[in-house]
Design an enzyme around this catalytic site. Structure first.
Site, mmCIF file in Angstrom:
data_model
loop_
_atom_site.group_PDB
_atom_site.id
_atom_site.type_symbol
_atom_site.label_atom_id
_atom_site.label_comp_id
_atom_site.label_asym_id
_atom_site.label_seq_id
_atom_site.Cartn_x
_atom_site.Cartn_y
_atom_site.Cartn_z
ATOM 1 N N ASP A 238 0.821 -1.211 0.000
ATOM 2 C CA ASP A 238 0.000 0.000 0.000
ATOM 3 C C ASP A 238 0.855 1.262 0.000
ATOM 4 O O ASP A 238 0.358 2.344 0.347
ATOM 5 C CB ASP A 238 -0.908 0.013 1.236
ATOM 6 C CG ASP A 238 -2.326 -0.430 0.889
ATOM 7 O OD1 ASP A 238 -2.556 -0.816 -0.270
ATOM 8 O OD2 ASP A 238 -3.200 -0.400 1.769
ATOM 9 N N ASP A 297 3.187 -9.238 9.318
ATOM 10 C CA ASP A 297 3.487 -7.830 9.074
ATOM 11 C C ASP A 297 4.883 -7.698 8.477
ATOM 12 O O ASP A 297 5.682 -8.638 8.491
ATOM 13 C CB ASP A 297 3.381 -7.028 10.372
ATOM 14 C CG ASP A 297 1.924 -6.759 10.736
ATOM 15 O OD1 ASP A 297 1.045 -7.005 9.897
ATOM 16 O OD2 ASP A 297 1.674 -6.311 11.872
ATOM 17 N N ASP A 299 7.637 -6.389 9.348
ATOM 18 C CA ASP A 299 8.853 -6.546 10.148
ATOM 19 C C ASP A 299 8.959 -7.932 10.777
ATOM 20 O O ASP A 299 9.833 -8.155 11.621
ATOM 21 C CB ASP A 299 8.902 -5.485 11.254
ATOM 22 C CG ASP A 299 7.711 -5.585 12.197
ATOM 23 O OD1 ASP A 299 6.592 -5.738 11.688
ATOM 24 O OD2 ASP A 299 7.905 -5.501 13.423
ATOM 25 N N ASP A 391 -7.864 -6.824 13.558
ATOM 26 C CA ASP A 391 -7.519 -8.159 14.024
ATOM 27 C C ASP A 391 -8.419 -8.595 15.183
ATOM 28 O O ASP A 391 -8.914 -9.727 15.218
ATOM 29 C CB ASP A 391 -6.047 -8.215 14.441
ATOM 30 C CG ASP A 391 -5.627 -7.010 15.274
ATOM 31 O OD1 ASP A 391 -6.497 -6.227 15.684
ATOM 32 O OD2 ASP A 391 -4.412 -6.855 15.512
#
Length: 662
Positions: A238, A297, A299, A391
Site C-alpha cells: 500500500d 506484518d 517486520d 484483528d
C-alpha cells in the site's frame, strides 16, 4: 613530672607545643594532642567558607546548564499531532496544576505562620487571609474530602478487581506449566514424500511505506518450508512512494526467478488501511483454491518451519479457526523503552494469550504471526474497515460464530519493537482506542449471539470492560489525579498498600515471564503509570468516537532485525544465483533507481525533531507539586512515589526515553 615520662618539644612555623609521652602506658604512644592556634583556626574557617561559596556558585551554574538543556530540547521539539488534537484532557490537567500550585503556596504560607487552626476559636482569627484559610479548611472537610474519598474508594475497588484478574491469570499460567498443558496435533503428520497431502496455504505480507524492513520479510517468507506448488505468497503493498514500489517489485521479481510462487499487489485506492488491504487481497479469484492463510506484518521474520509447526494443528479439528504464534523481539535490549515493552508483551503472550487459549479457546488475534482457516474468515464476515483493530474485530466475530483458537507459546516469530517514544505512543493509542470502538459496535451482536452465557460474560466483562476500559481508567485516575489530590486533602489520604505494596507485587507478577528484566521492576512500574495518560486518552476517544480514534498510523520501523540476517542472505544468494541472474538483478534500470534514491536521500535528508509531550509535562509538574506538599505532612512513601513518578513524567514529556533523535 614522673621519671618514666619524656617531654618532647616540637617546633612548628607558628607555634610551639609540648607533647608528653608516658612510657609506662604504651597505648598513649599512638595518641597525639594537637594544639591549634587562633590563626590556623581562622584559616580553617576561611577554607570551609570558600568551599561553601564554591558549592553555592556551582549550584546556579548547574541549574542554568540544565535549564538551557531543557530549553534547547523544547526549542528543537515539535508538539505532536496527537497532542494538538487532544486538548480537552490537557486543559483539564493544566487547570488542575494551577489550582495545585496555588494550594501549595497557601499551605506553605500557613505552615510558616505555624497556624494550627484546630486549636483556634473563630473569634481568635487574625486577618482576612487567615479567615479565608480557615473557611477553606472547613469547606474541604465537609464537602471536598467526602467526594474525593468516594472516588478513591471506587477506583480502589476497580484496582483490586483488576489485580485479582491478573493474579488468576498468573495462577492459570503456573498450572499450565505444572501440568505441561500444550496444544497437541491430532492425527498423523503430512506425508513428506507426497506433496499433494499438504493443504494449500496462502501467505500474505501487508505493508505500507515499510522501506526499512520489506526485504527481510519477503526473504523470510520465501524460505518457508512448504511444497512450492502448495503455497502462494502475496506481497500486499500500500506504499504511496513510487520509488519504494519499484524496489519492492524488484525484490519480488528476484524471488520469483528463484522459483518462489510469489506475486506483487498494489491498490490504487488505499481505503480501509490494513483491513482494506487484506480484504482486497482475499477478493482475488484464486483465493478459493486455498484452505489456510498465514499473515505476517512487514517486520516479521518467520522461521522456515513455521507452517509445519502451525498448520498441522488444523488437521482433525474442523472447529479450529486460528492458530496464533508468539512474538519474539530482536531489539528488546536496544534501550530502556524496548526493555519495558518486552516486559509487557512477554506477560501478554505467556500469561494472557496462553491462559485464555488453553481454558477458553478464545483470545484477541494479534494481527500477525497467525494462521487462519479461510472458511472461518468468510463465515465471520471477512475483514471489515470499521475500526483500527481489524484483528480483534475478526477474532470477536469468529468467536461469536463458534470457532476455536489455540495459542502456541513455543512457536516464536522474530519481529521488532518501536524504539522511539513517538512510535510507541501512536501504537498504544491505536491499540487502546480501537477496542472501545469495537465494543460499541459488537455489544448488540454479543448479547444476541448463540454462544453460552459464560462466554458472553467473559467477552463483555473481562475481555472488554475490565482489561480494555477499567485498567486505563483507574490507572490514570487513581495514580495521576486522586493521589496528588489527596496530598492537599489529607482527610482522603490513600493507604500505603494501594500506592506501594500491591502495585509492586503486581509488577513483580508482570515481570515473571521475563526474569532477566527484574532490575527494571521499579522503572517498569513508574513507566506504566506514565503511559496511563496515553491509554486513558485513547480509551476515551474510542469510547466517545472522537476524531483521533480513527487514526491509523504505521508504526515506525528501523530495520534492525535485518542486520543479523544480511550475511546469511548474501551467502544464500551467492550460492543459488548464477552469473546470469546476478546480471539481471543489477540491471541498468535497477541501478538507476538505486542511484536516484541515494541522491535524493543525500540532497534532501530527512530531518528528525524531538517531540514535546505537553500532557506528560503538565502531569510531571503536578506530581512534583504534590510531592512538595507531602513534605509538609511528613509523608515518606507518598513523597518518594510522587517525586519519582513526577520525574518519570518529566523524562517522557521531554522525549528523553527511547531512541534519541537529534
Amino acid at each position: 613530672m614522673a621519671p618514666s615520662s619524656v617531654v618532647v618539644t616540637i617546633e612548628k612555623p607558628n607555634k610551639f607545643s609540648l607533647v608528653e609521652i608516658n612510657g609506662s602506658d604504651s597505648t598513649l604512644l599512638l595518641e597525639k594532642q594537637k594544639a591549634v592556634s587562633p590563626k590556623q583556626f581562622t584559616w580553617f574557617l576561611f577554607l570551609k567558607a570558600n568551599r561553601v561559596f564554591a558549592c553555592l556558585s556551582w549550584l546556579p551554574m548547574a541549574l542554568k546548564t540544565m535549564f538551557l538543556s531543557v530549553k534547547k530540547r523544547i526549542a528543537l521539539s515539535d508538539v505532536s499531532e496527537e497532542e494538538a488534537k487532544s486538548r480537552r484532557l490537557y486543559r483539564f490537567i493544566k487547570v488542575f496544576l494551577f489550582i495545585s500550585i496555588f494550594a501549595l503556596v497557601l499551605e506553605i504560607f500557613a505552615h510558616l505562620k505555624k497556624w494550627n487552626l484546630n486549636m483556634i476559636q473563630p473569634w481568635e482569627v487574625q486577618g482576612l487571609f487567615q479567615w479565608c484559610y480557615m473557611t477553606w479548611l472547613s469547606f474541604r472537610v465537609d464537602y471536598v474530602a467526602p467526594l474525593v474519598l468516594t472516588m478513591s474508594k471506587f477506583c480502589i475497588v476497580l484496582f483490586l478487581i483488576q489485580s485479582l484478574d491478573r493474579l488468576i491469570l498468573c495462577l492459570g499460567c503456573f498450572w499450565i506449566k505444572y501440568k505441561n498443558l500444550k496444544p497437541r496435533i491430532n492425527g498423523d503428520a503430512y506425508d513428506i514424500e507426497d506433496g499433494s497431502s499438504f493443504p494449500m496455504v496462502l501467505v500474505q505480507i501487508p505493508m505500507c511505506n515499510e522501506r526499512e524492513v520489506f526485504a527481510q520479510s519477503i526473504a523470510a517468507a520465501c524460505q518457508l518450508d512448504w511444497p512450492k506448488d502448495r503455497i502462494l505468497i502475496q506481497v500486499l503493498d500500500d506504499s504511496d512512494d513510487g520509488n519504494l514500489q519499484l524496489l519492492i517489485k524488484d525484490e519480488v521479481s528476484l524471488c520469483r526467478e528463484k522459483g518462489v510462487n510469489i506475486i506483487y499487489r498494489h491498490r490504487l485506492i488505499r481505503t480501509g488501511y490494513k483491513a482494506g488491504n487484506l480484504k482486497s487481497a482475499m477478493a482475488c479469484d484464486y483465493v478459493k483454491d486455498y484452505e489456510f492463510v498465514a499473515i505476517f506484518d512487514a517486520d516479521f521474520q518467520p522461521n522456515p518451519d513455521f507452517l509445519k509447526q502451525t498448520v498441522p494443528h488444523f488437521k482433525g479439528d474442523p472447529e479450529l479457526g486460528l492458530v496464533q504464534a508468539r512474538w519474539s523481539f530482536v531489539n528488546k535490549d536496544e534501550n530502556l523503552l524496548t526493555r519495558l515493552q518486552n516486559i509487557n508483551l512477554c506477560f501478554h503472550f505467556e500469561v494472557e494469550q496462553q491462559v485464555n487459549g488453553a481454558f477458553l479457546n478464545f483470545f484477541g488475534f494479534n494481527g500477525t504471526a497467525g494462521v487462519w482457516r479461510i472458511k472461518a474468515l468468510e463465515e465471520s464476515g471477512g475483514w471489515l474497515e470499521r475500526t483500527t483493530v481489524e484483528d480483534m474485530d475478526i477474532a470477536v466475530r469468529a468467536h461469536l460464530n463458534g470457532w476455536k483458537f489455540i495459542f502456541l507459546n513455543d512457536v516464536k516469530v522474530l519481529c521488532e519493537l518501536p524504539e522511539s517514544y513517538e512510535a510507541y505512543k501512536k501504537q498504544q493509542h491505536r491499540w487502546h482506542s480501537g477496542p472501545m470502538q469495537l465494543f460499541r459496535l459488537c455489544l448488540p451482536a454479543i448479547v444476541t449471539s448463540k454462544i453460552s452465557v459464560s462466554k458472553k460474560a467473559n467477552l463483555i466483562f473481562l475481555f472488554f470492560l475490565l482489561r480494555k476500559l477499567i485498567l486505563p481508567f483507574y490507572s490514570f485516575t487513581l495514580f495521576c489525579i486522586i493521589l496528588p489530590l489527596t496530598m492537599f486533602i489529607p482527610e482522603a489520604e490513600l493507604p500505603l498498600w494501594v500506592i506501594c505494596y500491591i502495585p509492586i507485587f503486581m509488577s513483580f507478577l508482570n515481570i515473571l515471564p521475563a526474569p532477566k528484566s527484574f532490575p527494571f521492576l521499579v522503572p517498569y512500574l513508574l513507566f506504566e503509570n506514565t503511559m496511563s495518560v496515553t491509554k486513558f486518552n485513547a480509551m476515551i476517544s474510542g469510547l466517545f468516537q472522537l476524531g483521533s480514534a480513527y487514526e491509523w498510523v504505521v508504526t515506525k520501523k528501523t530495520g534492525r532485525s535485518s542486520e543479523s540476517d544480511l550475511v546469511a542472505l548474501a551467502e544464500r544468494e551467492s550460492k543459488s544465483l548464477n552469473e546470469e541472474k546476478i546480471t539481471r538483478r543489477h540491471s541498468e534500470s535497477g541501478l538507476e533507481t538505486l542511484n536516484k534514491l541515494k541522491k535524493q536521500e543525500e540532497i534532501t535528508p530527512l530531518k528528525k525533531r524531538n517531540r514535546l509531550y505537553r500532557k506528560e509535562l503538565v502531569l510531571a509538574f503536578l506530581l512534583l507539586t504534590a510531592a512538595a506538599r507531602s513534605l509538609l505532612s511528613a509523608h515518606g512513601v507518598h513523597f518518594y512515589f510522587l517525586l519519582f513518578q513526577g520525574l518519570t513524567f518529566l523524562v517522557v514529556g521531554l522525549d528523553l526515553i527511547g531512541e534519541q533523535i537529534s
